[in-house]
Design a protein around this motif. Structure first.
Motif, PDB file in Angstrom:
ATOM      1  N   LEU A   3      86.438  87.431  62.439  1.00  0.00           N
ATOM      2  CA  LEU A   3      86.400  86.231  61.615  1.00  0.00           C
ATOM      3  C   LEU A   3      86.122  85.022  62.490  1.00  0.00           C
ATOM      4  CD1 LEU A   3      86.833  84.612  59.000  1.00  0.00           C
ATOM      5  CD2 LEU A   3      89.286  84.577  59.527  1.00  0.00           C
ATOM      6  N   VAL A   4      85.037  84.322  62.183  1.00  0.00           N
ATOM      7  CA  VAL A   4      84.724  83.048  62.818  1.00  0.00           C
ATOM      8  C   VAL A   4      85.005  81.966  61.785  1.00  0.00           C
ATOM      9  CG1 VAL A   4      82.880  81.573  63.707  1.00  0.00           C
ATOM     10  CG2 VAL A   4      83.041  83.957  64.444  1.00  0.00           C
ATOM     11  N   LEU A   5      85.876  81.050  62.133  1.00  0.00           N
ATOM     12  CA  LEU A   5      86.320  80.009  61.199  1.00  0.00           C
ATOM     13  C   LEU A   5      85.849  78.650  61.694  1.00  0.00           C
ATOM     14  CD1 LEU A   5      88.226  80.157  58.658  1.00  0.00           C
ATOM     15  CD2 LEU A   5      90.054  79.377  60.175  1.00  0.00           C
ATOM     16  N   THR A   6      85.221  77.888  60.815  1.00  0.00           N
ATOM     17  CA  THR A   6      84.767  76.552  61.207  1.00  0.00           C
ATOM     18  C   THR A   6      85.130  75.521  60.145  1.00  0.00           C
ATOM     19  OG1 THR A   6      82.540  76.736  60.216  1.00  0.00           O
ATOM     20  CG2 THR A   6      82.807  77.510  62.496  1.00  0.00           C
ATOM     21  N   SER A   7      85.175  74.271  60.585  1.00  0.00           N
ATOM     22  CA  SER A   7      85.426  73.140  59.682  1.00  0.00           C
ATOM     23  C   SER A   7      84.550  71.985  60.146  1.00  0.00           C
ATOM     24  CB  SER A   7      86.910  72.750  59.715  1.00  0.00           C
ATOM     25  OG  SER A   7      87.143  71.580  58.967  1.00  0.00           O
ATOM     26  N   LYS A 104      76.703  80.471  69.757  1.00  0.00           N
ATOM     27  CA  LYS A 104      76.852  81.258  70.972  1.00  0.00           C
ATOM     28  C   LYS A 104      77.941  82.320  70.814  1.00  0.00           C
ATOM     29  CE  LYS A 104      77.959  80.779  75.915  1.00  0.00           C
ATOM     30  NZ  LYS A 104      78.325  79.821  76.986  1.00  0.00           N
ATOM     31  N   GLN A 105      79.054  81.952  70.186  1.00  0.00           N
ATOM     32  CA  GLN A 105      80.147  82.901  70.009  1.00  0.00           C
ATOM     33  C   GLN A 105      79.782  83.992  69.013  1.00  0.00           C
ATOM     34  OE1 GLN A 105      83.098  82.807  71.857  1.00  0.00           O
ATOM     35  NE2 GLN A 105      83.231  84.867  71.002  1.00  0.00           N
ATOM     36  N   ILE A 106      79.098  83.625  67.936  1.00  0.00           N
ATOM     37  CA  ILE A 106      78.657  84.628  66.959  1.00  0.00           C
ATOM     38  C   ILE A 106      77.702  85.617  67.624  1.00  0.00           C
ATOM     39  CG2 ILE A 106      77.306  84.975  64.854  1.00  0.00           C
ATOM     40  CD1 ILE A 106      78.492  82.365  63.806  1.00  0.00           C
ATOM     41  N   LYS A 107      76.783  85.106  68.410  1.00  0.00           N
ATOM     42  CA  LYS A 107      75.843  85.976  69.131  1.00  0.00           C
ATOM     43  C   LYS A 107      76.580  86.940  70.046  1.00  0.00           C
ATOM     44  CE  LYS A 107      71.597  85.883  71.903  1.00  0.00           C
ATOM     45  NZ  LYS A 107      71.995  87.011  72.790  1.00  0.00           N
ATOM     46  N   GLY A 113      78.407  94.508  69.260  1.00  0.00           N
ATOM     47  CA  GLY A 113      78.486  95.537  68.239  1.00  0.00           C
ATOM     48  C   GLY A 113      79.401  95.216  67.075  1.00  0.00           C
ATOM     49  N   GLU A 114      79.850  93.969  66.995  1.00  0.00           N
ATOM     50  CA  GLU A 114      80.757  93.565  65.920  1.00  0.00           C
ATOM     51  C   GLU A 114      79.996  93.004  64.722  1.00  0.00           C
ATOM     52  OE1 GLU A 114      83.919  94.076  65.963  1.00  0.00           O
ATOM     53  OE2 GLU A 114      84.475  94.298  68.079  1.00  0.00           O
ATOM     54  N   PHE A 189      70.778  85.348  62.595  1.00  0.00           N
ATOM     55  CA  PHE A 189      71.440  86.657  62.647  1.00  0.00           C
ATOM     56  C   PHE A 189      71.238  87.370  61.315  1.00  0.00           C
ATOM     57  CE2 PHE A 189      73.978  83.571  65.157  1.00  0.00           C
ATOM     58  CZ  PHE A 189      73.713  84.076  66.424  1.00  0.00           C
ATOM     59  N   GLN A 190      70.159  88.083  61.204  1.00  0.00           N
ATOM     60  CA  GLN A 190      69.811  88.727  59.934  1.00  0.00           C
ATOM     61  C   GLN A 190      70.593  90.010  59.687  1.00  0.00           C
ATOM     62  OE1 GLN A 190      65.545  88.934  59.316  1.00  0.00           O
ATOM     63  NE2 GLN A 190      65.211  86.945  60.280  1.00  0.00           N
ATOM     64  N   GLU A 191      71.262  90.512  60.721  1.00  0.00           N
ATOM     65  CA  GLU A 191      72.100  91.698  60.583  1.00  0.00           C
ATOM     66  C   GLU A 191      73.506  91.378  61.095  1.00  0.00           C
ATOM     67  OE1 GLU A 191      71.112  94.460  59.171  1.00  0.00           O
ATOM     68  OE2 GLU A 191      69.001  93.900  58.967  1.00  0.00           O
ATOM     69  N   ASN A 192      74.496  91.998  60.472  1.00  0.00           N
ATOM     70  CA  ASN A 192      75.899  91.916  60.929  1.00  0.00           C
ATOM     71  C   ASN A 192      76.476  90.500  60.894  1.00  0.00           C
ATOM     72  OD1 ASN A 192      75.855  94.715  61.472  1.00  0.00           O
ATOM     73  ND2 ASN A 192      74.971  94.335  63.485  1.00  0.00           N
ATOM     74  N   TYR A 193      75.952  89.674  60.009  1.00  0.00           N
ATOM     75  CA  TYR A 193      76.483  88.319  59.823  1.00  0.00           C
ATOM     76  C   TYR A 193      76.654  88.041  58.342  1.00  0.00           C
ATOM     77  CZ  TYR A 193      76.673  83.228  59.393  1.00  0.00           C
ATOM     78  OH  TYR A 193      77.044  81.949  59.047  1.00  0.00           O
TER      79      TYR A 193
END
Length: 231
Positions: A3-7, A104-107, A113-114, A189-193
């Motif tokens: 889980l990536v959380l942003t505001s 950068k963190q999502i990448k 592999g997440e 990120f067309q896959e896994n996002y």
């Protein structure tokens, strides 16, 4: 699942270097135009569930972090007055620092592999242009993306199970595929996002704090999803 959380609209602060642009504008900065009331409180409440989180407390009226660089609302009627050089400095110091950190963190997660669930926390004013918005929780996503559509349906079902009185709507009060940070990231990120904008009606916020029951309901369903208990 990470889980990536942003505001993006967590606060209404104006850095001292730009204070002269907002003389006698504190009342406006305190409204929904200045920031998303209650969004930072909800972000902080959900934060323990996240693998990465980032928030901004700089007012959207200085620079709009949830819009593309080419968008007409990147700068407000106040910051549009800045010179080209000053605007470029704003972009480098606030916009790019924030967005590049998240991207950068999502990448990193995806390359490891997440699968990433990115929840961008927002809130909306109950009445806009004298029109009442009939919604408690809005789930914004790209309906053309099967994984996001399935997640939204699952989340809505679970939220209503937590509290049948909640009005949960898809792509309301805005469209999830409209210009925004999640829309940009879907292209990268067309896959896994999965990119979801979580919109909470500001009627649940008092003194910039979100209703405790609503926060707990959201925490519960996201926790169930991340631990594989939500089907």
């Amino acid at each position: 699942m990470k889980l990536v959380l942003t505001s993006e609209h967590g606060g209404n602060l104006i850095p001292k270097a730009y204070a002269s642009l907002f003389i006698n504008q504190q009342a406006l900065l305190n409204t929904h135009r200045g920031y998303d009331l209650g969004s930072l409180d909800l972000f902080n409440y959900l934060k323990p569930l996240s693998s990465f989180s980032l928030s901004s407390t700089t007012s959207r009226l200085l620079i709009e972090l949830n819009r593309s660089l080419h968008h007409k609302n990147l700068f407000s009627e106040f910051s549009i007055k800045l010179s080209l050089e000053e605007k470029e400095q704003l972009i480098k110091a606030y916009y790019l620092v924030y967005r590049n950190n998240v991207e950068k963190q999502i990448k990193y997660f995806i390359d490891s592999g997440e699968t990433v669930l990115h929840v961008s926390v927002h809130s909306f004013t109950p009445i806009l242009n004298e029109v009442i918005r009939n919604c408690d929780i809005g789930l914004l996503f790209d309906s053309r993306k099967a994984s996001e559509k399935l997640f939204a349906k699952t989340l809505k079902k679970s939220l209503i199970k937590e509290n049948p009185n909640y009005s949960v709507r898809f792509n309301y009060p805005y469209l999830g595929k409209a210009d925004g940070f999640t829309t940009y990231l879907r292209k990268q990120f067309q896959e896994n996002y999965l990119g979801i904008e979580l919109e909470i009606n500001q009627k649940f916020s008092e003194n910039n704090k979100v209703d405790a029951q609503l926060k707990q309901s959201l925490f519960t369903v996201f926790n169930y999803y991340l631990t594989g208990k939500l089907k």
